[in-house]
Design a protein around this motif. Sequence first.
Motif, PDB file in Angstrom:
ATOM      1  N   PRO A   1      36.899  16.887 -46.490  1.00 58.52           N
ATOM      2  CA  PRO A   1      36.858  15.437 -46.757  1.00 58.52           C
ATOM      3  C   PRO A   1      35.772  14.713 -45.948  1.00 58.52           C
ATOM      4  O   PRO A   1      35.117  13.805 -46.471  1.00 58.52           O
ATOM      5  N   GLN A   2      35.548  15.127 -44.705  1.00 61.85           N
ATOM      6  CA  GLN A   2      34.502  14.503 -43.884  1.00 61.85           C
ATOM      7  C   GLN A   2      33.122  14.780 -44.469  1.00 61.85           C
ATOM      8  O   GLN A   2      32.277  13.890 -44.547  1.00 61.85           O
TER       9      GLN A   2
ATOM     10  N   LEU B   1      28.990  15.964 -29.948  1.00 55.99           N
ATOM     11  CA  LEU B   1      29.525  16.864 -28.918  1.00 55.99           C
ATOM     12  C   LEU B   1      30.725  17.623 -29.468  1.00 55.99           C
ATOM     13  O   LEU B   1      30.816  18.846 -29.328  1.00 55.99           O
ATOM     14  N   MET B   2      31.626  16.917 -30.131  1.00 55.03           N
ATOM     15  CA  MET B   2      32.802  17.565 -30.729  1.00 55.03           C
ATOM     16  C   MET B   2      32.377  18.585 -31.780  1.00 55.03           C
ATOM     17  O   MET B   2      32.875  19.706 -31.800  1.00 55.03           O
ATOM     18  N   LEU B   3      31.434  18.211 -32.624  1.00 56.36           N
ATOM     19  CA  LEU B   3      30.974  19.132 -33.661  1.00 56.36           C
ATOM     20  C   LEU B   3      30.302  20.362 -33.066  1.00 56.36           C
ATOM     21  O   LEU B   3      30.479  21.473 -33.554  1.00 56.36           O
TER      22      LEU B   3
ATOM     23  N   VAL C   1      30.621  27.192 -41.669  1.00 57.09           N
ATOM     24  CA  VAL C   1      29.642  26.692 -42.635  1.00 57.09           C
ATOM     25  C   VAL C   1      29.841  25.197 -42.860  1.00 57.09           C
ATOM     26  O   VAL C   1      28.871  24.417 -42.861  1.00 57.09           O
ATOM     27  N   LEU C   2      31.086  24.759 -43.036  1.00 55.15           N
ATOM     28  CA  LEU C   2      31.352  23.328 -43.234  1.00 55.15           C
ATOM     29  C   LEU C   2      30.923  22.509 -42.022  1.00 55.15           C
ATOM     30  O   LEU C   2      30.287  21.460 -42.169  1.00 55.15           O
ATOM     31  N   ALA C   3      31.268  22.963 -40.820  1.00 57.96           N
ATOM     32  CA  ALA C   3      30.887  22.241 -39.606  1.00 57.96           C
ATOM     33  C   ALA C   3      29.362  22.189 -39.473  1.00 57.96           C
ATOM     34  O   ALA C   3      28.801  21.152 -39.095  1.00 57.96           O
ATOM     35  N   SER C   4      28.702  23.277 -39.805  1.00 56.24           N
ATOM     36  CA  SER C   4      27.239  23.309 -39.747  1.00 56.24           C
ATOM     37  C   SER C   4      26.629  22.332 -40.744  1.00 56.24           C
ATOM     38  O   SER C   4      25.651  21.635 -40.427  1.00 56.24           O
TER      39      SER C   4
END
Length: 84
Positions: A21-22, A38-40, A71-74
Motif C-alpha cells: 500500500p505504501q 533511516l527506517m527504510l 524488493v518492495l522496500a528497495s
Amino acid sequence: MQTVTIIGLIASICTGTSMLPQLIKILKEKKVEDISFLMLGILTAGLGMWVVYGCMQNDYIIIISNGFSFVLASLIIIFSIRYK
C-alpha cells in the motif's frame, strides 16, 4: 501440510504485502514527505540479512517472503529518492 507451515505461509504473505500500500501510494501521489529513510534503510538491511539467513538454512518460506519484502522496500527507497 503441517500447521506450522501454514502459519509460516500466512505470516509470509502478511509481511510481504505490508509495504505494497505504501508503494502504491507513492506511485499514485508522487509524494514522499513523511517517509523515514533511516527506517527504510534499516528495514532493507534486515530483510537482506533474512534472505541470507534463509539461504543458509535452506528455508524457502524465509527466502521468498523476505526477498519479496526486500524488493518492495528497495522500490520504495528508489521512488522516494526519485520523487523527493
